[in-house]
Design an enzyme around this catalytic site. Sequence first.
Site, PDB file in Angstrom:
ATOM      1  N   CYS A  94       9.591   5.036  75.171  1.00  0.00           N
ATOM      2  CA  CYS A  94       9.772   6.481  75.230  1.00  0.00           C
ATOM      3  C   CYS A  94      11.235   6.804  75.492  1.00  0.00           C
ATOM      4  O   CYS A  94      11.922   6.087  76.215  1.00  0.00           O
ATOM      5  CB  CYS A  94       8.870   7.126  76.282  1.00  0.00           C
ATOM      6  SG  CYS A  94       9.407   6.910  77.979  1.00  0.00           S
ATOM      7  N   GLU A  95      11.677   7.874  74.868  1.00  0.00           N
ATOM      8  CA  GLU A  95      13.092   8.237  75.000  1.00  0.00           C
ATOM      9  C   GLU A  95      13.403   8.852  76.350  1.00  0.00           C
ATOM     10  O   GLU A  95      14.563   9.018  76.699  1.00  0.00           O
ATOM     11  CB  GLU A  95      13.513   9.158  73.851  1.00  0.00           C
ATOM     12  CG  GLU A  95      12.843  10.519  73.849  1.00  0.00           C
ATOM     13  CD  GLU A  95      13.274  11.360  72.651  1.00  0.00           C
ATOM     14  OE1 GLU A  95      13.638  10.788  71.606  1.00  0.00           O
ATOM     15  OE2 GLU A  95      13.245  12.593  72.777  1.00  0.00           O
ATOM     16  N   HIS A  96      12.385   9.188  77.118  1.00  0.00           N
ATOM     17  CA  HIS A  96      12.637   9.814  78.421  1.00  0.00           C
ATOM     18  C   HIS A  96      12.838   8.799  79.536  1.00  0.00           C
ATOM     19  O   HIS A  96      13.618   9.029  80.454  1.00  0.00           O
ATOM     20  CB  HIS A  96      11.475  10.737  78.787  1.00  0.00           C
ATOM     21  CG  HIS A  96      11.199  11.780  77.752  1.00  0.00           C
ATOM     22  ND1 HIS A  96       9.965  11.963  77.165  1.00  0.00           N
ATOM     23  CD2 HIS A  96      12.031  12.677  77.172  1.00  0.00           C
ATOM     24  CE1 HIS A  96      10.046  12.932  76.281  1.00  0.00           C
ATOM     25  NE2 HIS A  96      11.285  13.383  76.252  1.00  0.00           N
ATOM     26  N   HIS A  97      12.107   7.685  79.462  1.00  0.00           N
ATOM     27  CA  HIS A  97      12.170   6.705  80.562  1.00  0.00           C
ATOM     28  C   HIS A  97      12.496   5.296  80.082  1.00  0.00           C
ATOM     29  O   HIS A  97      12.618   4.395  80.897  1.00  0.00           O
ATOM     30  CB  HIS A  97      10.827   6.666  81.303  1.00  0.00           C
ATOM     31  CG  HIS A  97      10.371   7.999  81.802  1.00  0.00           C
ATOM     32  ND1 HIS A  97       9.562   8.827  81.065  1.00  0.00           N
ATOM     33  CD2 HIS A  97      10.636   8.654  82.961  1.00  0.00           C
ATOM     34  CE1 HIS A  97       9.344   9.942  81.748  1.00  0.00           C
ATOM     35  NE2 HIS A  97       9.979   9.860  82.899  1.00  0.00           N
ATOM     36  N   GLN A 135       6.102  10.168  70.873  1.00  0.00           N
ATOM     37  CA  GLN A 135       4.992   9.834  69.961  1.00  0.00           C
ATOM     38  C   GLN A 135       4.923  10.844  68.821  1.00  0.00           C
ATOM     39  O   GLN A 135       4.610  10.496  67.678  1.00  0.00           O
ATOM     40  CB  GLN A 135       3.673   9.780  70.741  1.00  0.00           C
ATOM     41  CG  GLN A 135       2.523   9.285  69.880  1.00  0.00           C
ATOM     42  CD  GLN A 135       1.230   9.105  70.650  1.00  0.00           C
ATOM     43  OE1 GLN A 135       1.250   8.759  71.820  1.00  0.00           O
ATOM     44  NE2 GLN A 135       0.114   9.366  70.002  1.00  0.00           N
ATOM     45  N   HIS A 163       1.084   5.332  77.175  1.00  0.00           N
ATOM     46  CA  HIS A 163       2.472   5.515  77.613  1.00  0.00           C
ATOM     47  C   HIS A 163       2.634   4.947  79.013  1.00  0.00           C
ATOM     48  O   HIS A 163       2.052   5.468  79.962  1.00  0.00           O
ATOM     49  CB  HIS A 163       2.835   6.995  77.604  1.00  0.00           C
ATOM     50  CG  HIS A 163       2.903   7.580  76.234  1.00  0.00           C
ATOM     51  ND1 HIS A 163       4.075   8.008  75.656  1.00  0.00           N
ATOM     52  CD2 HIS A 163       1.932   7.775  75.299  1.00  0.00           C
ATOM     53  CE1 HIS A 163       3.826   8.452  74.436  1.00  0.00           C
ATOM     54  NE2 HIS A 163       2.531   8.327  74.196  1.00  0.00           N
ATOM     55  N   CYS A 165       5.102   5.126  80.917  1.00  0.00           N
ATOM     56  CA  CYS A 165       5.752   6.039  81.866  1.00  0.00           C
ATOM     57  C   CYS A 165       4.724   6.940  82.544  1.00  0.00           C
ATOM     58  O   CYS A 165       4.951   7.433  83.646  1.00  0.00           O
ATOM     59  CB  CYS A 165       6.853   6.860  81.197  1.00  0.00           C
ATOM     60  SG  CYS A 165       6.273   8.005  79.933  1.00  0.00           S
TER      61      CYS A 165
HETATM   62 ZN   LIG Z   1       8.455   8.516  79.252  1.00  0.00          ZN
END
Ligand SMILES: [Zn+2]
Length: 204
Positions: A94-97, A135, A163, A165
Amino acid sequence: MDAIVKNFPASSQKQPQPTQQEVEEAVRVLLRWTGDDPEREGLLDTPKRVANAYRELFGGYAETTEEILGRTFEEVSGYDDIVLVRDIPFFSHCEHHMLPIIGKAHVAYLPQGRVLGLSKIARVVEVFGRRLQTQENLTAQIASAIDETLKPRGVAVMIEARHMCMEMRGVQKQGSHTLTTTFTGEFKANAAEQARFFTLARNP
Ligand SMILES: [Zn+2]
């Protein structure tokens, strides 16, 4: 070069590729951030291993789907019904975490005279999977790559994924699956085609 630029996130073009040494130093900083000691024996080679692992896990930035799908396709006369590749496993982040997204993709298209080699569909999933993702974007990118290159009557993509995260931190919803879909062409316009895709993708 056009294809590469188009296929890359714009941000990745702005800075030069860091050196191996810079990456290893960054990993040592992260090791200290965990509370561990990068100088202890068990961790001495870890920065190098992490750098190499990242090169592989994010190898999708070095490839374009134009290269994979090519410009020549098998011509078929007679078969014009749905082609579905189901349960394509993938690993993304994931690009956030930067934590893993683990899932499977179901990809279908309605041919218009020409078809793709079946392994190429899995390769498209892999290339976009091996980048930092959401996603939703992963689902849309797979659909549009096939749509734009093959120009079929329609494309349907469904992704089911877990996910890490969400599962390993914060809300900790272990085992929950996120489902996303993208439809183009006849799959988008025709509810019956969409329903048929869901039936074929989900029933064993
Ligand atoms: Zn994430």
